[in-house]
Design a protein around this motif. Structure first.
Motif, short mmCIF file in Angstrom:
data_model
loop_
_atom_site.label_atom_id
_atom_site.label_comp_id
_atom_site.label_asym_id
_atom_site.label_seq_id
_atom_site.Cartn_x
_atom_site.Cartn_y
_atom_site.Cartn_z
N GLY A 1 0.82 -1.20 0.00
CA GLY A 1 0.00 0.00 0.00
C GLY A 1 0.85 1.25 0.00
N CYS A 2 0.33 2.30 -0.62
CA CYS A 2 1.08 3.54 -0.75
C CYS A 2 0.12 4.72 -0.69
CB CYS A 2 1.82 3.53 -2.09
SG CYS A 2 3.03 4.84 -2.28
N GLU A 3 0.58 5.81 -0.08
CA GLU A 3 -0.17 7.05 -0.12
C GLU A 3 0.59 8.02 -1.01
OE1 GLU A 3 -2.43 9.58 3.08
OE2 GLU A 3 -0.30 10.10 3.14
N TYR A 4 -0.13 8.61 -1.95
CA TYR A 4 0.43 9.63 -2.84
C TYR A 4 -0.15 10.97 -2.41
CZ TYR A 4 2.12 5.92 -5.84
OH TYR A 4 2.79 4.82 -6.33
N ALA A 5 0.71 11.91 -2.02
CA ALA A 5 0.26 13.24 -1.59
C ALA A 5 0.95 14.30 -2.43
CB ALA A 5 0.60 13.45 -0.11
N PHE A 6 0.21 15.38 -2.74
CA PHE A 6 0.84 16.49 -3.45
C PHE A 6 2.07 16.94 -2.69
CE2 PHE A 6 -3.02 18.63 -5.79
CZ PHE A 6 -3.08 17.56 -6.66
N VAL A 7 3.14 17.28 -3.39
CA VAL A 7 4.35 17.78 -2.73
C VAL A 7 4.13 19.17 -2.17
CG1 VAL A 7 5.96 16.38 -4.07
CG2 VAL A 7 5.34 18.64 -4.90
N ALA A 8 3.18 19.91 -2.73
CA ALA A 8 2.82 21.25 -2.28
C ALA A 8 1.40 21.52 -2.75
CB ALA A 8 3.77 22.29 -2.87
N PRO A 9 0.71 22.48 -2.15
CA PRO A 9 -0.62 22.81 -2.65
C PRO A 9 -0.56 23.24 -4.11
CG PRO A 9 -0.24 23.84 -0.52
CD PRO A 9 1.08 23.27 -0.97
N LEU A 10 -1.54 22.81 -4.89
CA LEU A 10 -1.60 23.11 -6.32
C LEU A 10 -2.97 23.67 -6.67
CD1 LEU A 10 -0.14 19.75 -7.73
CD2 LEU A 10 1.09 21.91 -7.43
N PHE A 11 -3.06 24.27 -7.85
CA PHE A 11 -4.36 24.64 -8.39
C PHE A 11 -4.30 24.61 -9.91
CE2 PHE A 11 -2.47 28.93 -8.13
CZ PHE A 11 -2.82 29.48 -9.36
N GLY A 12 -5.47 24.71 -10.51
CA GLY A 12 -5.58 24.84 -11.94
C GLY A 12 -4.91 23.72 -12.73
N SER A 13 -4.18 24.13 -13.76
CA SER A 13 -3.59 23.17 -14.69
C SER A 13 -2.62 22.21 -14.02
CB SER A 13 -2.88 23.91 -15.83
OG SER A 13 -3.83 24.60 -16.61
N ASP A 14 -1.89 22.69 -13.00
CA ASP A 14 -0.97 21.80 -12.30
C ASP A 14 -1.72 20.71 -11.55
OD1 ASP A 14 1.46 23.00 -13.09
OD2 ASP A 14 1.21 24.57 -11.59
N ALA A 15 -2.82 21.06 -10.89
CA ALA A 15 -3.61 20.06 -10.18
C ALA A 15 -4.19 19.04 -11.15
CB ALA A 15 -4.72 20.72 -9.36
N VAL A 16 -4.69 19.52 -12.29
CA VAL A 16 -5.24 18.62 -13.31
C VAL A 16 -4.16 17.68 -13.85
CG1 VAL A 16 -6.27 18.51 -15.62
CG2 VAL A 16 -7.14 20.14 -13.94
N ALA A 17 -2.98 18.23 -14.17
CA ALA A 17 -1.87 17.41 -14.68
C ALA A 17 -1.45 16.37 -13.64
CB ALA A 17 -0.68 18.29 -15.06
N ALA A 18 -1.41 16.77 -12.37
CA ALA A 18 -1.02 15.84 -11.31
C ALA A 18 -2.02 14.70 -11.20
CB ALA A 18 -0.91 16.59 -9.97
N LEU A 19 -3.30 15.02 -11.17
CA LEU A 19 -4.33 14.00 -11.02
C LEU A 19 -4.40 13.08 -12.24
CD1 LEU A 19 -7.00 16.25 -9.34
CD2 LEU A 19 -5.78 14.35 -8.26
N ARG A 20 -4.29 13.65 -13.43
CA ARG A 20 -4.30 12.82 -14.65
C ARG A 20 -3.09 11.89 -14.67
NH1 ARG A 20 -6.46 17.34 -18.79
NH2 ARG A 20 -8.66 16.96 -18.42
N GLY A 21 -1.93 12.42 -14.30
CA GLY A 21 -0.73 11.59 -14.27
C GLY A 21 -0.85 10.42 -13.32
N LEU A 22 -1.39 10.67 -12.11
CA LEU A 22 -1.54 9.58 -11.14
C LEU A 22 -2.62 8.60 -11.58
CD1 LEU A 22 -0.51 8.36 -8.50
CD2 LEU A 22 -2.31 9.63 -7.33
#
Length: 159
Positions: free
Chosen positions: A65-86
């Motif tokens: 098991g693994c937890e994936y957490a944002f390295v820092a708060p994100l918004f907009g295109s960065d948050a979308v890219a992060a979620l799509r990538g994961l």
């Protein structure tokens, strides 16, 4: 009136992220944590979007098991890219979800004044039971994510 951030000693973050049309308010910073089983990757494994995530093994989960957490708060295109990538990685590597796994979304409220913050809490309290019913599987009984309607005194703190 002071912002929530000033009241709790947190200054607003200044970022250069780009807004994204998939978000109602794409300038609000969020933090995301996603737990999955069969999700620990080999050392040095490279994948698209990994720069946004801090993965760490989670012993409360089974089968690597693994937890994936944002390295820092994100918004907009960065948050979308992060979620799509994961999500792409999870599909490719066949991550598993179960009653032990979870998803957390943290919303940055530092720029809200107390009236806005109280209003958001009231709105949440109005839909909380619906959210728990939608999630299902008796999630409201989970001691790690106690709903406000089962807790005592939390709303009194809002003043």
């Amino acid at each position: 009136m002071s912002s929530v951030g000033k009241l709790v000693g947190k200054i607003p973050l200044k970022t250069l992220h780009t807004p994204h049309p998939d978000f109602l308010n794409s300038s609000t910073l969020i933090g995301v944590e996603i737990e999955a089983e069969s999700a620990v990757l080999p050392k040095g494994y490279v994948w698209e979007g990994m720069q946004y995530w801090n993965p760490h093994a989670d012993d409360s989960l089974r089968n690597n098991g693994c937890e994936y957490a944002f390295v820092a708060p994100l918004f907009g295109s960065d948050a979308v890219a992060a979620l799509r990538g994961l999500c792409n990685l999870a599909a490719k590597k066949e991550f598993k979800v179960s009653a032990r796994t979870g998803l957390h979304v943290h919303v940055d409220v530092r720029d809200m004044d107390m009236i806005q913050f109280r209003s958001m809490c009231v709105l949440y309290s109005m839909v909380e039971k619906m959210i728990y019913r939608w999630v299902g599987d008796n999630r409201e009984e989970n001691i790690f994510c106690l709903p406000w309607y089962h807790s005592e005194g939390d709303l009194d703190l809002l003043g």
